[in-house]
Design a protein around this motif. Structure first.
Motif, PDB file in Angstrom:
ATOM      1  N   ASN A  37      15.412   1.365 -38.693  1.00 54.35           N
ATOM      2  CA  ASN A  37      14.650   2.590 -38.870  1.00 54.35           C
ATOM      3  C   ASN A  37      14.364   3.225 -37.519  1.00 54.35           C
ATOM      4  OD1 ASN A  37      14.474   2.221 -41.677  1.00 54.35           O
ATOM      5  ND2 ASN A  37      12.682   0.895 -41.453  1.00 54.35           N
ATOM      6  N   VAL A  38      14.304   4.545 -37.504  1.00 54.81           N
ATOM      7  CA  VAL A  38      13.974   5.247 -36.268  1.00 54.81           C
ATOM      8  C   VAL A  38      12.596   5.873 -36.407  1.00 54.81           C
ATOM      9  CG1 VAL A  38      16.375   5.699 -35.669  1.00 54.81           C
ATOM     10  CG2 VAL A  38      15.106   7.370 -37.036  1.00 54.81           C
ATOM     11  N   LEU A  39      11.956   6.097 -35.260  1.00 53.69           N
ATOM     12  CA  LEU A  39      10.636   6.706 -35.229  1.00 53.69           C
ATOM     13  C   LEU A  39      10.755   8.220 -35.094  1.00 53.69           C
ATOM     14  CD1 LEU A  39       8.825   4.251 -32.773  1.00 53.69           C
ATOM     15  CD2 LEU A  39       8.838   4.186 -35.270  1.00 53.69           C
ATOM     16  N   ASN A  40       9.731   8.908 -35.510  1.00 48.94           N
ATOM     17  CA  ASN A  40       9.623  10.323 -35.195  1.00 48.94           C
ATOM     18  C   ASN A  40       9.211  10.458 -33.735  1.00 48.94           C
ATOM     19  OD1 ASN A  40      10.031  11.121 -37.963  1.00 48.94           O
ATOM     20  ND2 ASN A  40       7.937  10.460 -38.369  1.00 48.94           N
ATOM     21  N   GLN A  69      13.341   7.439 -30.162  1.00 47.94           N
ATOM     22  CA  GLN A  69      13.314   7.205 -31.605  1.00 47.94           C
ATOM     23  C   GLN A  69      13.843   5.817 -31.963  1.00 47.94           C
ATOM     24  OE1 GLN A  69      15.678  10.153 -33.554  1.00 47.94           O
ATOM     25  NE2 GLN A  69      17.634   9.355 -32.832  1.00 47.94           N
ATOM     26  N   GLN A  70      14.560   5.183 -31.017  1.00 48.30           N
ATOM     27  CA  GLN A  70      15.040   3.819 -31.239  1.00 48.30           C
ATOM     28  C   GLN A  70      13.948   2.774 -31.007  1.00 48.30           C
ATOM     29  OE1 GLN A  70      18.022   3.624 -32.504  1.00 48.30           O
ATOM     30  NE2 GLN A  70      18.490   5.798 -32.130  1.00 48.30           N
ATOM     31  N   LYS A  72       4.966  -4.409 -31.267  1.00 52.08           N
ATOM     32  CA  LYS A  72       4.974  -3.450 -32.371  1.00 52.08           C
ATOM     33  C   LYS A  72       3.919  -3.710 -33.433  1.00 52.08           C
ATOM     34  CE  LYS A  72       9.830  -2.497 -31.549  1.00 52.08           C
ATOM     35  NZ  LYS A  72      11.200  -2.460 -32.070  1.00 52.08           N
ATOM     36  N   GLU A  73       3.407  -4.921 -33.486  1.00 56.16           N
ATOM     37  CA  GLU A  73       2.398  -5.241 -34.492  1.00 56.16           C
ATOM     38  C   GLU A  73       1.012  -5.348 -33.878  1.00 56.16           C
ATOM     39  OE1 GLU A  73       3.179  -5.215 -37.598  1.00 56.16           O
ATOM     40  OE2 GLU A  73       5.305  -4.940 -37.156  1.00 56.16           O
ATOM     41  N   LYS A  74       0.895  -4.981 -32.610  1.00 52.68           N
ATOM     42  CA  LYS A  74      -0.389  -5.115 -31.934  1.00 52.68           C
ATOM     43  C   LYS A  74      -1.039  -3.760 -31.731  1.00 52.68           C
ATOM     44  CE  LYS A  74       0.871  -9.495 -29.780  1.00 52.68           C
ATOM     45  NZ  LYS A  74       0.934 -10.276 -28.528  1.00 52.68           N
ATOM     46  N   ARG A  75      -1.949  -3.675 -30.795  1.00 48.94           N
ATOM     47  CA  ARG A  75      -2.754  -2.469 -30.629  1.00 48.94           C
ATOM     48  C   ARG A  75      -1.886  -1.242 -30.363  1.00 48.94           C
ATOM     49  NH1 ARG A  75      -3.882  -4.445 -24.917  1.00 48.94           N
ATOM     50  NH2 ARG A  75      -3.289  -2.706 -23.584  1.00 48.94           N
ATOM     51  N   THR A  76      -2.384  -0.108 -30.754  1.00 48.62           N
ATOM     52  CA  THR A  76      -1.585   1.116 -30.667  1.00 48.62           C
ATOM     53  C   THR A  76      -1.955   1.996 -29.485  1.00 48.62           C
ATOM     54  OG1 THR A  76      -3.133   2.287 -32.118  1.00 48.62           O
ATOM     55  CG2 THR A  76      -1.261   1.169 -33.167  1.00 48.62           C
ATOM     56  N   ILE A 133       9.066   9.224 -18.209  1.00 47.37           N
ATOM     57  CA  ILE A 133       8.533   9.679 -19.482  1.00 47.37           C
ATOM     58  C   ILE A 133       7.392   8.753 -19.887  1.00 47.37           C
ATOM     59  CG2 ILE A 133       9.136  10.404 -21.812  1.00 47.37           C
ATOM     60  CD1 ILE A 133      10.924  11.622 -19.585  1.00 47.37           C
ATOM     61  N   ARG A 134       6.212   9.298 -20.102  1.00 50.95           N
ATOM     62  CA  ARG A 134       5.054   8.515 -20.544  1.00 50.95           C
ATOM     63  C   ARG A 134       4.810   8.794 -22.021  1.00 50.95           C
ATOM     64  NH1 ARG A 134       3.269   4.405 -17.706  1.00 50.95           N
ATOM     65  NH2 ARG A 134       1.169   4.788 -18.509  1.00 50.95           N
ATOM     66  N   TRP A 135       4.584   7.735 -22.795  1.00 52.83           N
ATOM     67  CA  TRP A 135       4.479   7.890 -24.241  1.00 52.83           C
ATOM     68  C   TRP A 135       3.692   6.759 -24.871  1.00 52.83           C
ATOM     69  CZ3 TRP A 135       7.152   3.980 -26.953  1.00 52.83           C
ATOM     70  CH2 TRP A 135       8.065   3.230 -26.174  1.00 52.83           C
ATOM     71  N   TYR A 136       3.304   6.988 -26.119  1.00 52.00           N
ATOM     72  CA  TYR A 136       2.629   5.948 -26.895  1.00 52.00           C
ATOM     73  C   TYR A 136       3.019   6.121 -28.358  1.00 52.00           C
ATOM     74  CZ  TYR A 136      -0.741   9.656 -28.071  1.00 52.00           C
ATOM     75  OH  TYR A 136      -1.323  10.820 -28.509  1.00 52.00           O
ATOM     76  N   VAL A 137       2.702   5.125 -29.164  1.00 47.21           N
ATOM     77  CA  VAL A 137       3.098   5.140 -30.571  1.00 47.21           C
ATOM     78  C   VAL A 137       1.864   5.037 -31.456  1.00 47.21           C
ATOM     79  CG1 VAL A 137       4.426   3.973 -32.386  1.00 47.21           C
ATOM     80  CG2 VAL A 137       5.314   4.068 -30.046  1.00 47.21           C
ATOM     81  N   GLU A 138       1.820   5.894 -32.460  1.00 45.03           N
ATOM     82  CA  GLU A 138       0.832   5.781 -33.526  1.00 45.03           C
ATOM     83  C   GLU A 138       1.573   5.868 -34.855  1.00 45.03           C
ATOM     84  OE1 GLU A 138      -2.283   8.627 -33.218  1.00 45.03           O
ATOM     85  OE2 GLU A 138      -3.192   7.701 -31.434  1.00 45.03           O
ATOM     86  N   GLU A 139       1.312   4.884 -35.720  1.00 45.12           N
ATOM     87  CA  GLU A 139       2.021   4.796 -36.991  1.00 45.12           C
ATOM     88  C   GLU A 139       3.532   4.787 -36.721  1.00 45.12           C
ATOM     89  OE1 GLU A 139       0.556   4.162 -39.773  1.00 45.12           O
ATOM     90  OE2 GLU A 139      -1.485   4.421 -39.027  1.00 45.12           O
ATOM     91  N   ASN A 140       4.260   5.762 -37.226  1.00 44.57           N
ATOM     92  CA  ASN A 140       5.712   5.806 -37.037  1.00 44.57           C
ATOM     93  C   ASN A 140       6.143   6.954 -36.136  1.00 44.57           C
ATOM     94  OD1 ASN A 140       6.367   3.578 -38.763  1.00 44.57           O
ATOM     95  ND2 ASN A 140       5.949   4.893 -40.524  1.00 44.57           N
ATOM     96  N   THR A 141       5.249   7.366 -35.240  1.00 44.26           N
ATOM     97  CA  THR A 141       5.547   8.499 -34.377  1.00 44.26           C
ATOM     98  C   THR A 141       5.331   8.158 -32.917  1.00 44.26           C
ATOM     99  OG1 THR A 141       4.914  10.080 -36.108  1.00 44.26           O
ATOM    100  CG2 THR A 141       4.997  10.917 -33.861  1.00 44.26           C
TER     101      THR A 141
END
Length: 234
Positions: A156-159, A189-190, A198-202, A215-223
């Motif tokens: 699955n890929v992320l938004n 997105q990969q 992936k299962e820990k804090r967001t 590139i600085r980024w973070y993940v919330e839910e599937n985005t």
């Protein structure tokens, strides 16, 4: 009896991935990101690639030059990083002879003044030594009913969403903002995070080097939310 033959690089590849954290986990997952295979030394001759333009795809045999040891068992990301398998049941870089194999799409061939092959879909760190190049031949290399084991299904890929600040920085720093945005999306997105994250804090922030950008980024839910795009000044 162990062979004493040393592998000699025939080329080096130039990719937008200066570090392994940026690299897609398989080839062809980033179809719009280009790379260049530059032949070197005694192999930098037009005759060495004569006829190669007839093929749409190539196999690249390369050296995992950033690894100098092997592991008998590894933890593949596709198993969540929690289950181990034998190294020969994986595509881990921690291999006895540090050899990797990737299929890429051949876009163009340049033979003067040096031999360069433009390709796309590479999953290889910038500057990696290439030790062999072979044409991909569909009728023998493609196996329609092959089984993929624990990696049988397409992941699955992320938004991916660029926040306003990142969009502004993209427009201000890049001469080709649309191309850079496409590259950022295809890479992030990969989900390059370590599997155990992936299962820990967001609220964890990540940095990915791509071309000469950070590139600085973070993940919330599937985005994936891209919050900052800055250009290296070194």
């Amino acid at each position: 009896m162990k062979s004493q033959q040393e592998l000699t690089p025939i080329a080096h590849i130039r990719t937008p991935y200066p570090e392994k954290f940026s690299v897609p986990r398989q080839s062809r997952l980033t179809p719009n990101i280009y790379a260049t295979v530059e032949l070197t030394g005694d192999y930098d001759h037009a005759q060495a690639v004569k006829g190669i333009e007839q093929f749409s795809h190539l196999w690249l045999v390369f050296e995992f030059h950033q690894h100098n040891h092997w592991q008998e068992k590894v933890r593949p990301p596709r198993l969540g990083g929690n289950e181990s398998v034998g190294v020969f049941a994986s595509r881990s870089p921690f291999r006895p002879n540090q050899l990797g194999l990737s299929v890429v799409e051949l876009i163009s061939v340049e033979t003067s003044p040096n031999v360069k092959l433009a390709v796309r879909g590479a999953d290889i760190v910038d500057g990696t030594p290439i030790v062999d190049i072979k044409p991909y031949i569909p009728y023998v290399d493609a196996v329609p009913n092959a089984k993929g084991g624990f990696a049988d299904n397409t992941p699955n890929v992320l938004n991916v969403q660029l926040l306003d600040n990142a969009k502004h920085q993209l427009e201000q720093t890049s001469n080709a903002p649309q191309a850079l945005e496409t590259a950022i999306i295809e890479v992030l997105q990969q989900d390059p995070r370590p599997a155990y994250h992936k299962e820990k804090r967001t609220d964890r922030r990540y940095g990915t080097a791509l071309f000469d950008y950070n590139i600085r980024w973070y993940v919330e839910e599937n985005t994936v939310f891209v919050e900052e795009i800055t250009q290296n000044t070194l």
